[in-house]
Design an enzyme around this catalytic site. Structure first.
Site, PDB file in Angstrom:
ATOM      1  N   GLY A  56      28.230  23.368  15.647  1.00 39.68           N
ATOM      2  CA  GLY A  56      29.048  22.169  15.697  1.00 39.68           C
ATOM      3  C   GLY A  56      29.439  21.717  14.315  1.00 39.68           C
ATOM      4  N   ASP A  57      29.991  20.514  14.243  1.00 45.12           N
ATOM      5  CA  ASP A  57      30.518  19.929  13.009  1.00 45.12           C
ATOM      6  C   ASP A  57      29.746  18.657  12.711  1.00 45.12           C
ATOM      7  OD1 ASP A  57      31.956  18.714  10.998  1.00 45.12           O
ATOM      8  OD2 ASP A  57      33.865  18.681  12.060  1.00 45.12           O
ATOM      9  N   PHE A  58      29.034  18.627  11.594  1.00 42.94           N
ATOM     10  CA  PHE A  58      28.197  17.450  11.325  1.00 42.94           C
ATOM     11  C   PHE A  58      28.999  16.195  10.993  1.00 42.94           C
ATOM     12  CE2 PHE A  58      27.182  19.994   7.210  1.00 42.94           C
ATOM     13  CZ  PHE A  58      28.339  19.574   6.568  1.00 42.94           C
ATOM     14  N   HIS A 115      25.312  17.242  -1.517  1.00 44.03           N
ATOM     15  CA  HIS A 115      26.005  17.347  -2.812  1.00 44.03           C
ATOM     16  C   HIS A 115      27.384  17.994  -2.707  1.00 44.03           C
ATOM     17  CE1 HIS A 115      24.601  21.636  -4.249  1.00 44.03           C
ATOM     18  NE2 HIS A 115      25.021  21.659  -3.004  1.00 44.03           N
TER      19      HIS A 115
END
Length: 347
Positions: free
Chosen positions: A231-233, A251
């Site tokens: 998935g996509d955080f 970062h």
């Protein structure tokens, strides 16, 4: 008014070394691209033989090997004959501890091209990568599968020391389950689950990155205790763990997007849950406690991805924006140069 100190001969020499440093890096990159380390071992070999094996110019090959000898990567045992040193052996591709992929990626034109425009990034505070390549860094990787694989390999190679040293410092004896957010191919999570046999794990990554995770987790013998979720955080983070681990993720992003990631973690954090952010933590002033490489890494974030390395105070501010409060900052062994920033739900 205080007077400036007079420069010494040592100061001039150090400045010259810095100027020539980029040439040394390019010699290293050429050695990796040509596969020179794979053609050398502990027995002396003539440069002409190396050149014949590589299909390169004999005299130019000898000159490169001598430059590598001056850098401690080879040894010239007799005129034109070379062996590989321990340092040079790290460039062999068949070793478990190889750094060839790491060197090749970080000296790839896609990575170093933006450095020639560092002054533009300093003027604007923005990365110049997109201007050079027509997309952001991670979009460029997605569009170039071979480069993406090289980047993933470099991350694995660069993270081996942390995977070996980090798990005992995380204090997970009382935890039930850990989700590694942006956990790459699962090497770190595999090390964590090996160190804590009672833990269950979730690897959360983009599909293209997580493709190798099954193999890595299986080889480590922990696949039966780990689920791979893609998935996509920026959209969501899977619920269900009491510890969320983010190493080398925060970062990569500016404050707004880094806070957005942490806010997604906060949204699924259970009462008493912990967030462990593993990153370089810069001192509040440059006091010599961190390697100069970490400050160069910060500039690399600036020119290429728009992220940054942060101080403890900046991590506290960032976490607060996401509804988290930093509870501890623990410095890891010097050889990995990282710290664990621990946070919990604020208030």
């Amino acid at each position: 008014m205080a007077e400036l100190p007079e420069p010494t001969g040592a100061d001039r020499g150090a400045l010259m070394s810095t100027v020539f440093g980029h040439m040394a890096a390019q010699a290293l990159a050429a050695a990796v691209r040509l596969g020179i380390a794979d053609r050398l071992d502990a027995q002396p070999r003539d440069a002409a033989d190396v050149a014949a094996a590589l299909g390169t110019h004999p005299d130019a090959t000898c000159r490169l090997l001598r430059a590598l000898a001056a850098a401690g990567l080879t040894t010239e045992t007799a005129p034109g004959a070379f062996t590989l040193t321990g340092r040079g052996a790290l460039l062999r591709t068949g070793r478990a501890d190889s750094m060839a992929g790491f060197v090749g990626m970080f000296l790839d034109p896609a990575m170093i091209g933006s450095w020639a425009r560092l002054d533009d990034s300093v003027r604007t505070g923005r990365p110049v990568f997109e201007e050079l390549f027509g997309t952001d860094f991670f979009g460029h990787l997605a569009a170039h599968p071979e480069l993406s694989r090289a980047f993933d390999a470099s991350m694995r190679q660069g993270g081996r020391a942390a995977a070996a040293l980090l798990p005992p410092a995380l204090g997970l004896s009382g935890a039930r389950a850990v989700t590694d957010v942006g956990g790459g191919d699962g090497a770190l999570l595999a090390a964590v689950l090996t160190a804590y046999p009672h833990l269950r794990g979730v690897l959360f990554e983009l599909p293209r990155v997580a493709a190798e995770a099954g193999r890595v987790l299986g080889e480590a013998g922990v696949a039966d205790r780990c689920e791979v979720v893609t998935g996509d955080f920026f959209a969501s983070v899977p619920a269900g763990s009491d510890v969320y681990l983010l190493k080398g993720v925060v970062h990569d992003w500016d404050d707004a997007r880094a806070a957005a990631i942490l806010a997604r973690v906060r949204a699924v954090l259970p009462p008493g849950g912990r967030v462990l952010i593993v990153e370089v933590v810069l001192p509040e002033t440059v006091d010599g406690s961190q390697s100069p490489m970490m400050y160069l890494g910060d500039l690399n974030m600036l020119v290429n991805v728009g992220g940054r390395e942060r101080t403890a105070a900046q991590f506290r501010e960032l976490c607060a924006r996401a509804g988290l409060a930093v509870t501890a900052v623990t410095r890891m062994p010097e050889e990995i140069g990282l710290s664990v920033v621990e946070a919990a739900a604020a208030g």
